[in-house]
Design an enzyme around this catalytic site. Sequence first.
Site, PDB file in Angstrom:
ATOM      1  N   GLU A  93       0.911  -1.288   0.083  1.00 60.05           N
ATOM      2  CA  GLU A  93      -0.119  -0.051   0.031  1.00 60.05           C
ATOM      3  C   GLU A  93       0.949   1.309  -0.115  1.00 60.05           C
ATOM      4  O   GLU A  93       0.703   2.171   0.758  1.00 60.05           O
ATOM      5  CB  GLU A  93      -1.084  -0.139   1.239  1.00 60.05           C
ATOM      6  CG  GLU A  93      -1.999  -1.373   0.837  1.00 60.05           C
ATOM      7  CD  GLU A  93      -2.747  -1.731   2.286  1.00 60.05           C
ATOM      8  OE1 GLU A  93      -2.905  -0.933   2.937  1.00 60.05           O
ATOM      9  OE2 GLU A  93      -3.408  -2.931   2.166  1.00 60.05           O
ATOM     10  N   GLU A 298      -8.884   4.060   3.999  1.00 59.34           N
ATOM     11  CA  GLU A 298      -8.544   3.438   2.678  1.00 59.34           C
ATOM     12  C   GLU A 298      -8.431   4.472   1.556  1.00 59.34           C
ATOM     13  O   GLU A 298      -9.803   4.882   1.303  1.00 59.34           O
ATOM     14  CB  GLU A 298      -9.626   2.148   2.391  1.00 59.34           C
ATOM     15  CG  GLU A 298      -9.870   1.282   3.527  1.00 59.34           C
ATOM     16  CD  GLU A 298      -8.839  -0.063   3.178  1.00 59.34           C
ATOM     17  OE1 GLU A 298      -7.997  -0.104   2.346  1.00 59.34           O
ATOM     18  OE2 GLU A 298      -9.128  -0.966   3.786  1.00 59.34           O
TER      19      GLU A 298
HETATM   20  O1  0X9 Z   1      -8.043  -5.622   6.266  1.00 58.98           O
HETATM   21  C1  0X9 Z   1      -7.381  -4.570   6.523  1.00 58.98           C
HETATM   22  O2  0X9 Z   1      -6.588  -4.677   7.323  1.00 58.98           O
HETATM   23  C2  0X9 Z   1      -7.820  -3.158   5.985  1.00 58.98           C
HETATM   24  N1  0X9 Z   1      -7.996  -3.153   4.593  1.00 58.98           N
HETATM   25  S1  0X9 Z   1      -7.035  -3.510   3.663  1.00 58.98           S
HETATM   26  O3  0X9 Z   1      -7.265  -3.801   2.204  1.00 58.98           O
HETATM   27  N2  0X9 Z   1      -6.011  -2.222   3.205  1.00 58.98           N
HETATM   28  O4  0X9 Z   1      -5.855  -4.567   3.938  1.00 58.98           O
HETATM   29  C3  0X9 Z   1      -9.225  -2.816   6.805  1.00 58.98           C
HETATM   30  C4  0X9 Z   1      -9.023  -2.748   8.219  1.00 58.98           C
HETATM   31  C5  0X9 Z   1     -10.286  -2.153   8.691  1.00 58.98           C
HETATM   32  N3  0X9 Z   1     -10.958  -2.863   9.734  1.00 58.98           N
HETATM   33  C6  0X9 Z   1     -12.095  -3.698   9.290  1.00 58.98           C
HETATM   34  N4  0X9 Z   1     -12.768  -3.717   8.316  1.00 58.98           N
HETATM   35  N5  0X9 Z   1     -12.807  -4.315  10.256  1.00 58.98           N
HETATM   36 ZN    ZN Z   2      -4.214  -2.275   4.263  1.00 59.28          ZN
END
Ligand code: 0X9
Ligand code: ZN
Length: 356
Positions: A93, A298
Amino acid sequence: PRSTLFPYTTLFRSPVPVGPGKFPIGYQGYHTYAELTSELDALAAAHPNQVAVSSYGKSAQGRPLLLVKISDDVRTDKHEPEVLFSCAQHAREHLTVEMCLHIVKRLAQGYGTDPTITRLVRSREVWVAPMLNPDGAEYDISTGLFALWRKNRQPTPGSTDVGTDTNRNWGDEWACCGGSSANPGSDSYHGNAPFSAPETAQLRDWVNSRVIGGVEQITAHIDFHTFSELVLWPYGFTTDDTGPGLNASDAGAFRKLGEAMAASNGYTPEQSSHLYITDGSIGDWMWAQHHIWSYTMEMYPTSLTQGGFYPPANVIERETTRNDAAVDLLLNYADCVPRVTAAQLAAPVVTSDPDE
Ligand code: 0X9
Ligand code: ZN
Ligand code: CA
């Protein structure tokens, strides 16, 4: 995003490599770990009273974990709200590294020239941890082409698989709820214990070290990720709006400030578990442990066809500047986030400045 790899590998056009450890053609505007380090050192040299670079530990492979402080009179620990911005828990990222670097640059260069920034830098102590997972970020570009890597580069004992998802390794409700994986080969492998990753353990220790006289000095936080253009807040481990130490009024304040930030950058605001359940994520720990108003953003884009994790460098300026107003909102409300629920958000926000 939840799952990316299958469509990604078919849609992604391989860029032209420049060399091992370098970003490919079209991506040269992104910063490697070494380039980030020298850029930050140059900013500290140019603004010695406003920018200080240090580290809060070392990665699994021994890279210093970079930490930048920005404030007026930066070497003095003042009694002011402290705010943390963190980037690149996830290796690929890379746009988030640019976001953190942009925050440092903008605050350093705006101090003394831009009245809003000057006021914020005077009345807050800002911390930026621009690359939480430097081993992974470097690994992602190690061949000169993108490796689509997400996790850190820590060996897993008893397995040939490498890497822990640091954003499943935090100690609040770790591995509780099916929001992470026990399989070392998984991209969301949570590690063999909470804080088994040196990268999370040392950031935890540093955040804990900001408890002074029984009071956590850091009041607000954004952890930047890509992609989907979202503003997310705790909890991630449960779809309930409330949870341990998070009452309805806290949830309302999280939502109000989250919506205000989203209105400023055009992202979509929601409780993080409404996207999908995660356990052991950074924001849940920041809130549960310290009542830090912790958001996950994000960034750009919204889709794989716009580049997914790898948008070209020519979007960096636009997509980092896009978050300036959201960053300023968080800094503004960092003295007392719940006052956002009473605020007229269309009106200019005024923060008292203890230095004036
Ligand atoms: O999955 C993650 O860690 C984050 N998205 S990513 O695509 N950058 O990996 C989002 C984390 C946010 N928390 C929740 N969705 N519970
Ligand atoms: Zn991430
Ligand atoms: Ca302080």
